[in-house]
Design a protein around this motif. Structure first.
Motif, PDB file in Angstrom:
ATOM      1  N   GLU A  61       0.843  -1.199   0.000  1.00  0.00           N
ATOM      2  CA  GLU A  61       0.000   0.000   0.000  1.00  0.00           C
ATOM      3  C   GLU A  61       0.884   1.256   0.000  1.00  0.00           C
ATOM      4  O   GLU A  61       0.903   2.020   0.965  1.00  0.00           O
ATOM      5  CB  GLU A  61      -0.915  -0.005   1.224  1.00  0.00           C
ATOM      6  CG  GLU A  61      -2.046  -1.001   1.155  1.00  0.00           C
ATOM      7  CD  GLU A  61      -3.176  -0.536   0.237  1.00  0.00           C
ATOM      8  OE1 GLU A  61      -3.368   0.692   0.110  1.00  0.00           O
ATOM      9  OE2 GLU A  61      -3.863  -1.406  -0.347  1.00  0.00           O
TER      10      GLU A  61
ATOM     11  N   GLU B  86       0.739   4.138  -1.742  1.00  0.00           N
ATOM     12  CA  GLU B  86       0.056   5.436  -1.739  1.00  0.00           C
ATOM     13  C   GLU B  86      -0.502   5.761  -0.353  1.00  0.00           C
ATOM     14  O   GLU B  86      -0.372   6.883   0.141  1.00  0.00           O
ATOM     15  CB  GLU B  86      -1.073   5.453  -2.772  1.00  0.00           C
ATOM     16  CG  GLU B  86      -0.602   5.356  -4.218  1.00  0.00           C
ATOM     17  CD  GLU B  86      -0.549   3.940  -4.738  1.00  0.00           C
ATOM     18  OE1 GLU B  86      -0.396   3.767  -5.969  1.00  0.00           O
ATOM     19  OE2 GLU B  86      -0.638   2.995  -3.912  1.00  0.00           O
ATOM     20  N   ARG B  87      -1.133   4.767   0.266  1.00  0.00           N
ATOM     21  CA  ARG B  87      -1.750   5.007   1.566  1.00  0.00           C
ATOM     22  C   ARG B  87      -0.682   5.238   2.645  1.00  0.00           C
ATOM     23  O   ARG B  87      -0.851   6.077   3.530  1.00  0.00           O
ATOM     24  CB  ARG B  87      -2.652   3.833   1.945  1.00  0.00           C
ATOM     25  CG  ARG B  87      -3.832   4.252   2.811  1.00  0.00           C
ATOM     26  CD  ARG B  87      -4.760   3.093   3.120  1.00  0.00           C
ATOM     27  NE  ARG B  87      -5.139   2.303   1.968  1.00  0.00           N
ATOM     28  CZ  ARG B  87      -6.392   2.050   1.598  1.00  0.00           C
ATOM     29  NH1 ARG B  87      -7.394   2.550   2.299  1.00  0.00           N
ATOM     30  NH2 ARG B  87      -6.648   1.304   0.560  1.00  0.00           N
TER      31      ARG B  87
ATOM     32  N   LEU C  40      -5.679   7.059   8.596  1.00  0.00           N
ATOM     33  CA  LEU C  40      -4.950   6.186   7.677  1.00  0.00           C
ATOM     34  C   LEU C  40      -4.222   5.079   8.423  1.00  0.00           C
ATOM     35  O   LEU C  40      -4.167   3.924   7.961  1.00  0.00           O
ATOM     36  CB  LEU C  40      -3.974   7.009   6.842  1.00  0.00           C
ATOM     37  CG  LEU C  40      -4.641   7.925   5.809  1.00  0.00           C
ATOM     38  CD1 LEU C  40      -3.690   9.021   5.358  1.00  0.00           C
ATOM     39  CD2 LEU C  40      -5.131   7.115   4.611  1.00  0.00           C
TER      40      LEU C  40
ATOM     41  N   GLU D 105      -6.729   2.485   9.105  1.00  0.00           N
ATOM     42  CA  GLU D 105      -7.044   1.735   7.887  1.00  0.00           C
ATOM     43  C   GLU D 105      -5.969   0.685   7.593  1.00  0.00           C
ATOM     44  O   GLU D 105      -6.260  -0.431   7.152  1.00  0.00           O
ATOM     45  CB  GLU D 105      -7.162   2.686   6.694  1.00  0.00           C
ATOM     46  CG  GLU D 105      -8.402   3.565   6.704  1.00  0.00           C
ATOM     47  CD  GLU D 105      -8.455   4.505   5.510  1.00  0.00           C
ATOM     48  OE1 GLU D 105      -7.612   4.349   4.589  1.00  0.00           O
ATOM     49  OE2 GLU D 105      -9.332   5.386   5.488  1.00  0.00           O
TER      50      GLU D 105
ATOM     51  N   LEU E 139      -8.927  -3.356   1.863  1.00  0.00           N
ATOM     52  CA  LEU E 139      -8.181  -2.157   1.479  1.00  0.00           C
ATOM     53  C   LEU E 139      -8.507  -1.757   0.041  1.00  0.00           C
ATOM     54  O   LEU E 139      -8.659  -0.568  -0.253  1.00  0.00           O
ATOM     55  CB  LEU E 139      -6.679  -2.395   1.642  1.00  0.00           C
ATOM     56  CG  LEU E 139      -6.167  -2.394   3.083  1.00  0.00           C
ATOM     57  CD1 LEU E 139      -4.771  -2.990   3.161  1.00  0.00           C
ATOM     58  CD2 LEU E 139      -6.174  -0.985   3.665  1.00  0.00           C
TER      59      LEU E 139
ATOM     60  N   SER F 196     -10.308   1.707  -1.118  1.00  0.00           N
ATOM     61  CA  SER F 196      -9.698   2.593  -2.109  1.00  0.00           C
ATOM     62  C   SER F 196     -10.668   2.895  -3.240  1.00  0.00           C
ATOM     63  O   SER F 196     -10.769   4.028  -3.718  1.00  0.00           O
ATOM     64  CB  SER F 196      -8.430   1.952  -2.681  1.00  0.00           C
ATOM     65  OG  SER F 196      -7.447   1.823  -1.679  1.00  0.00           O
TER      66      SER F 196
END
Length: 309
Positions: free
Chosen positions: A215, A217-218, A237, A240, A293, A297
């Protein structure tokens, strides 16, 4: 020191993919490096613990570093070159620097458990000889010895020792090192995804991250929000990503992350012995976390599209 690296942000600790004969799959390695660069990471860290450095030959170490450098265009490459043998770590460091690595990550000597004065001598020997920025890596669960605050503070004064990767789980120790090195050009980086956000709150500047392989970007958004002072967003975040952080360490790293890479289609889950594939009992939970996830997204993307209309 050569050109300074800004050790701020997210630096994925890359996996090393293997083919059916346990040879390095360089094509997949380079494709993965490019995927991570496109995702917005701030640098790449090949041939560390996540890259199964313990089962690579010296020649393979250099080949992986070469391949990653050739694959990317605009992010620094920090090569793992540590060893419990100072001469061996020095040779690996020199070869990686000659190959064009922008920086080095050096795990503290494992198994032989040197005293703190031995750690200082080990790191200074390499830093005196190799003129690239270097990160000392504290992971006592793997090495049997912690790099203590006084040692880290002493090393921070060396012009080529640019940072400290913290994977001890001791937030007090990590905060003390960040506090006592504020006057040095010295970065503290999280080496434990579940503690990245707390570390950022006490002075860390980023993370060398396993979860960022899955992940990116996250993970970048979480770290970026915290560095901008938006801890509400960063905490959202972090929550998450929390289930992923846990699933990636149900067995020895990089076993779970390689399984996640295969589930996502980023690379094979093959390991070199003595590491083995993820136990079947954990795979369903990992797949469920990855699916959640992806669904989250997609929902965010759809909401953004609606807002743009």
């Amino acid at each position: 020191m050569t050109d300074d690296i800004d050790f701020t942000g997210v630096f994925p600790a890359m996996c090393t993919p293997f083919d059916e004969d346990e040879r390095i799959d360089f094509k997949t390695l380079q494709t993965d490096a490019q995927r991570l660069e496109r995702a917005g990471v701030d640098g790449l860290v090949p041939v560390g613990s996540t890259g199964e450095s313990a089962t690579l030959t010296h020649e393979e170490h250099v080949q992986v570093v070469d391949a990653v450098i050739d694959a990317v265009s605009d992010v620094p490459v920090i090569a793992g070159t540590g060893s419990n043998n100072t001469r061996e770590a020095l040779e690996l460091s020199e070869r990686a620097a000659d190959a064009g690595a922008d920086g080095l990550l050096l795990i503290s000597p494992y198994y032989n458990k040197p005293e703190q004065r031995g750690l200082v001598e080990h790191y200074r020997t390499i830093a005196d000889a190799v003129d690239v920025p270097q990160i000392v890596y504290n992971v006592p669960s793997r090495t049997g010895r912690s790099i203590e605050p006084d040692t880290a503070v002493s090393l921070a004064t060396h012009e080529n020792i640019a940072g400290y990767k913290a994977a001890s789980g001791d937030l007090g120790l990590i905060g003390e090192i960040a506090e006592r090195t504020t006057d040095e050009d010295f970065a503290v980086l999280s080496g434990d995804d579940a503690l990245t956000l707390p570390m950022l709150s006490v002075g860390a500047t980023g993370a060398i991250s396993v979860a960022a392989n899955i992940e990116p970007e996250r993970t970048c958004a979480m770290v970026g929000a915290a560095l901008d002072g938006d801890f509400t967003r960063a905490r959202t975040l972090h929550h998450e990503l929390g289930p992923l952080f846990r699933e990636l360490f149900v067995e020895t790293n990089p076993i779970p992350v390689k399984e996640a890479m295969q589930i996502r289609g980023y690379g094979p889950a093959r390991m070199r012995p003595p590491l083995s594939r993820l136990a079947a009992e954990y795979r369903d939970d990992l797949e469920a976390v990855l699916a959640d996830l992806e669904e989250n997204s997609a929902a965010v993307a759809d909401a953004g599209a609606e807002g743009d209309r």
